[in-house]
Write an enzyme that holds these catalytic residues in place. Structure first.
Site, PDB file in Angstrom:
ATOM      1  N   CYS A  50       0.828  -1.212   0.000  1.00  0.00           N
ATOM      2  CA  CYS A  50       0.000   0.000   0.000  1.00  0.00           C
ATOM      3  C   CYS A  50       0.857   1.254   0.000  1.00  0.00           C
ATOM      4  O   CYS A  50       0.404   2.317  -0.421  1.00  0.00           O
ATOM      5  CB  CYS A  50      -0.933   0.006   1.203  1.00  0.00           C
ATOM      6  N   HIS A  97      19.322   0.844  -0.191  1.00  0.00           N
ATOM      7  CA  HIS A  97      17.884   1.123  -0.171  1.00  0.00           C
ATOM      8  C   HIS A  97      17.090  -0.141   0.162  1.00  0.00           C
ATOM      9  O   HIS A  97      16.179  -0.106   1.015  1.00  0.00           O
ATOM     10  CB  HIS A  97      17.440   1.677  -1.528  1.00  0.00           C
TER      11      HIS A  97
END
Length: 420
Positions: A50, A97
């Site tokens: 989401c 990352h």
């Protein structure tokens, strides 16, 4: 080979953009196979939640154009619609990352643990689709180990902060006493399970679990003394809900403005608190226009979450140190792969020279030459052949005044001289 992390998240794009680039779970395997069929893309995995959609790729070179173009084309977006929101991390930045994502350091809720499970699901899906090879496979395993180390060695997971927790905290601000409310949880995944747990712990009077798969709804309902219904019964039960928390993987909204209007009328306009955690959204945005409805999306929860995560700041700094160190270690391993082919070729050449000298020695022994002399000739011949090429190259380096090559050779061969 070149590593790449590419995508958008809650920091760079609003939910209206994120829901347009999400990948449906049942189409993810096909999307992965289509991605690795693009020019120069060798391996790929896709993380779609989401709060983020990210592509992790191993490509033949640093050209990211095929990946970006495929992403845009797959979601039928024009360049100007998506380019302002995307980020691209190559090589070390990509490794760092991905480790930060796995460790919860890049999450809307700092340090939240659900993302690690979502990354494991992304890896398993890519693995089953056949789009993960040696490099991405090693990277994912390394990231999982780093995430575990972060949670073990720091206090980043000690505070009960999550999107689900934030949703329930907001509900408690609107309904001071949850013991007089009914909650409707739509979905039965991990986020809804967490929300149901928090609601139960804060004494909600009654809870309804609605899910496409009724069996899964019953399992979750049984844990919290709730009532399970299928999704198609939502309209009949919506009027009972004071609190609605929605988080499904449906591609289109499952609650529209009309259904909520009818529920409000039946409730005689008693207020409803609604939290739509899903991306794509489960509740039509137009519902927010209705009186007596408090509708929040994942983006609206950021302020609530911010207030609850201060205690994790110091732990996050420690976690960043772990990520930085482990990123450097992984890149060291990656760089070592570049020498593998050279080492293999060098060893193969050495073995070829060895076999030549052995064949010559066997012939000498077969004709009756002195074994001691044959051994001496074998050793001398092998030594001469092994050192011939390096010796020629080093002499030429001296002639050309290439001092750096001579220094590298000294380190490589483990030989020191007294001559400058």
């Amino acid at each position: 080979m070149s590593l790449l992390a590419f995508g958008i998240n809650h920091k760079t794009a609003p939910v209206a953009i994120r829901e347009r680039v999400s990948f449906a779970p049942d189409r993810l395997a096909d999307a992965l196979r289509e991605l690795v069929s693009q020019p120069r893309v060798q391996e790929a995995a896709i993380l779609s939640t989401c709060n983020r959609t990210e592509l992790y790729c191993n490509t033949e070179d640093d050209d990211i154009a095929p990946v970006v173009e495929w992403f845009r084309r797959y979601h039928e977006l024009r360049a100007e619609e998506i380019e302002p929101y995307i980020y691209i991390h190559p090589q070390l930045e990509a490794v760092r990352h991905i480790m930060r994502v796995a460790s919860g350091l890049d999450s809307l809720v700092l340090g939240e643990p659900q993302i690690l499970g979502q990354m494991k699901d992304a890896y398993n899906t890519a693995n089953e689709a056949g789009t993960v090879g040696t490099l991405l496979g090693r990277l994912f395993q390394h990231c999982f180990a780093v995430a575990k180390q972060v949670r073990t060695d720091t206090a980043i997971g000690e505070s009960p902060v999550s999107v689900a927790f934030a949703a329930v905290s907001l509900a408690r601000q609107i309904f001071t006493d949850l013991s007089e409310t009914t909650a409707l949880c739509i979905g039965a995944g991990e986020t809804i399970e967490l929300a149901a747990r928090h609601l139960h712990e804060h004494g909600v009077a009654r809870m309804i679990i609605a899910n496409r798969t009724l069996e899964r709804a019953h399992l979750l309902a049984g844990e919290f003394g709730a009532y399970a219904i299928p999704l198609d019964e939502l309209p009949a039960h919506l009027e009972e809900a004071d609190i609605v928390v929605a988080s499904t993987a449906a591609p289109l909204p499952i609650l529209g403005k009309g259904a909520v209007e009818r529920a409000l009328k039946a409730r005689k306009h008693r207020p409803m608190f609604m939290v739509d955690i899903a991306v794509p959204r489960d509740i039509e945005p137009e519902v927010a226009e209705l009186d007596d409805v408090y509708l929040y999306t994942v983006d609206d929860l950021q302020e609530v979450i911010r207030e609850n995560q201060e205690s994790r700041r110091e732990a996050a700094a420690q976690a960043e140190e772990i990520v930085n160190l482990q990123s450097a270690h992984f890149m060291g391993w990656l760089r070592s792969l570049r020498a593998v082919d050279l080492v293999r070729a060098y060893r193969s050449e050495a073995e070829r020279l060895r076999d030549q000298e052995l064949d010559k020695a066997r012939r000498l022994l077969a004709r009756g030459d002195d074994p001691e002399q044959v051994l001496y000739l074998l050793a001398r011949g092998l030594t001469n052949k092994l050192v011939h090429r390096p010796s020629v190259t080093l002499r030429q380096a001296g002639y050309d005044e290439r001092a750096e090559l001579i220094e590298f050779a000294s380190e490589l061969l483990g030989v020191k001289t007294d001559v400058d």
